[in-house]
Design a protein around this motif. Structure first.
Motif, PDB file in Angstrom:
ATOM      1  N   HIS A   1       0.309  -1.314  -0.285  1.00  0.00           N
ATOM      2  CA  HIS A   1      -0.207   0.135  -0.032  1.00  0.00           C
ATOM      3  C   HIS A   1       0.804   1.006   0.169  1.00  0.00           C
ATOM      4  CE1 HIS A   1      -3.196   2.526   1.144  1.00  0.00           C
ATOM      5  NE2 HIS A   1      -2.613   2.865   1.786  1.00  0.00           N
ATOM      6  N   ARG A   2       2.351   1.183   0.937  1.00  0.00           N
ATOM      7  CA  ARG A   2       3.129   2.195   0.677  1.00  0.00           C
ATOM      8  C   ARG A   2       3.476   2.223  -0.308  1.00  0.00           C
ATOM      9  NH1 ARG A   2       4.376   0.369   5.958  1.00  0.00           N
ATOM     10  NH2 ARG A   2       6.048  -0.181   5.599  1.00  0.00           N
ATOM     11  N   ASP A   3       3.685   1.335  -1.184  1.00  0.00           N
ATOM     12  CA  ASP A   3       4.794   1.623  -2.111  1.00  0.00           C
ATOM     13  C   ASP A   3       3.913   2.236  -3.582  1.00  0.00           C
ATOM     14  OD1 ASP A   3       7.094   0.683  -1.344  1.00  0.00           O
ATOM     15  OD2 ASP A   3       6.552  -1.321  -2.245  1.00  0.00           O
ATOM     16  N   GLU A   4       2.243   1.855  -3.138  1.00  0.00           N
ATOM     17  CA  GLU A   4       1.679   2.212  -4.059  1.00  0.00           C
ATOM     18  C   GLU A   4       1.744   4.301  -4.086  1.00  0.00           C
ATOM     19  OE1 GLU A   4      -2.116   0.109  -3.513  1.00  0.00           O
ATOM     20  OE2 GLU A   4      -1.516  -1.703  -4.942  1.00  0.00           O
ATOM     21  N   ILE A   5       1.016   4.190  -2.597  1.00  0.00           N
ATOM     22  CA  ILE A   5       0.562   5.994  -2.323  1.00  0.00           C
ATOM     23  C   ILE A   5       2.180   6.814  -2.300  1.00  0.00           C
ATOM     24  CG2 ILE A   5      -1.547   5.076  -1.561  1.00  0.00           C
ATOM     25  CD1 ILE A   5      -0.132   6.036   0.950  1.00  0.00           C
ATOM     26  N   GLY A   6       3.042   6.486  -2.890  1.00  0.00           N
ATOM     27  CA  GLY A   6       4.294   6.666  -3.059  1.00  0.00           C
ATOM     28  C   GLY A   6       4.902   7.581  -1.185  1.00  0.00           C
ATOM     29  N   LEU A   7       4.491   5.933  -0.041  1.00  0.00           N
ATOM     30  CA  LEU A   7       5.223   6.838   1.407  1.00  0.00           C
ATOM     31  C   LEU A   7       6.514   5.814   1.451  1.00  0.00           C
ATOM     32  CD1 LEU A   7       1.840   7.282   3.845  1.00  0.00           C
ATOM     33  CD2 LEU A   7       3.364   9.184   3.073  1.00  0.00           C
ATOM     34  N   THR A   8       7.162   6.659   2.074  1.00  0.00           N
ATOM     35  CA  THR A   8       8.235   5.737   2.700  1.00  0.00           C
ATOM     36  C   THR A   8       8.380   6.163   4.458  1.00  0.00           C
ATOM     37  OG1 THR A   8       9.498   6.166   1.088  1.00  0.00           O
ATOM     38  CG2 THR A   8      11.030   5.727   2.835  1.00  0.00           C
ATOM     39  N   LYS A   9       8.623   4.453   4.832  1.00  0.00           N
ATOM     40  CA  LYS A   9       8.797   4.202   6.724  1.00  0.00           C
ATOM     41  C   LYS A   9      10.306   3.970   6.876  1.00  0.00           C
ATOM     42  CE  LYS A   9       7.428   1.861  10.820  1.00  0.00           C
ATOM     43  NZ  LYS A   9       7.033   0.708  10.688  1.00  0.00           N
TER      44      LYS A   9
END
Length: 247
Positions: free
Chosen positions: A226-234
């Motif tokens: 999901h993070r890859d799909e919306i462009g979020l990095t933790k």
């Protein structure tokens, strides 16, 4: 614990109805149906959404659980969410979950009850992220064996058990005390194992046992996808998880 005693469920959720729906559908079909559930305690942060999405998430929770106690803070804070949730359970055990996991197979009551060994305060579903290649069914910090300065290879530091906020059963008293000792300023999972000496001294007395064989991925993290799909990095900065948008 007698046969089929009820458990509570604690759930960390963002304002992500689609992800939450997928998670609860999977766990309802493959885990919760095998257990009598007392109460769902859910913290819904306004993470990745607004008030409408928060309300949608609460509605979804009530579709899956007859008894729901919800907390809906104005701002997102992962550690405060976990602290509040781990204060809530009234059943002897709870199942802790976040809104971005699915199951690869059924998890039965017999597996759960059979894992309640001496000193076990957490029973964790095996995941890929644990990278567990050891024979031990208990999660300990990896170490190396040495005798007289000679390195004998990989081993485990059995004085340092490892605990988690990933999908797991947690004993009520353990959850309550961890919540009391947690600092708001540190990531909850990081401080369960390092960074918080008072908490680490407490958790060292207990054990975390796996459900699932080594390298068997019982639960799957769909949050990464999901993070890859919306462009979020933790990233973790000074003991806290920080979310940034990819450029």
């Amino acid at each position: 614990m007698t046969n089929k005693d009820p458990i509570d469920v604690t759930l960390v959720s963002g304002a992500r109805p689609g992800l939450l729906q997928e998670t609860l559908k999977s766990f309802s079909e493959k885990l919760f149906r095998h257990f009598p559930i007392a109460t769902l305690y859910v913290n819904i942060d306004p993470f990745e959404g607004g008030q409408e999405e928060v309300e949608d998430c609460e509605r979804i929770c009530r579709e899956f659980f007859p008894t729901v106690v919800s907390r809906k803070p104005d701002t997102s804070h992962f550690t405060r969410a976990v602290k509040w949730l781990w204060q809530q359970p009234r059943s002897a055990w709870c199942f802790h979950l976040e809104d971005d996991w699915i199951l690869n197979r059924d998890v039965t009551y017999a597996e759960f009850s059979g894992s309640m060994k001496w000193r076990v305060a957490q029973i964790t579903l095996m995941t890929k992220e644990k990278n567990w290649g050891y024979r031990s069914p208990y999660h300990f910090e990896p170490d190396r064996f040495t005798i007289l300065g000679k390195d004998l290879g990989k081993g485990l530091n059995k004085k340092r058990p490892v605990f988690t906020t990933s999908p797991s059963f947690v004993k009520r008293e353990f959850a309550h005390q961890c919540s009391e000792l947690m600092s708001d300023t540190l990531d909850p999972e990081k401080q369960l194992n390092t960074l918080n000496p008072q908490l680490n001294q407490y958790t060292a007395k207990y054990r975390n046992r796996f459900i699932g064989k080594r390298r068997e991925f019982v639960a799957v993290d769909i949050g990464r996808r999901h993070r890859d799909e919306i462009g979020l990095t933790k990233t973790v900065i000074e003991g806290n998880s920080v979310w940034t948008e990819d450029n």
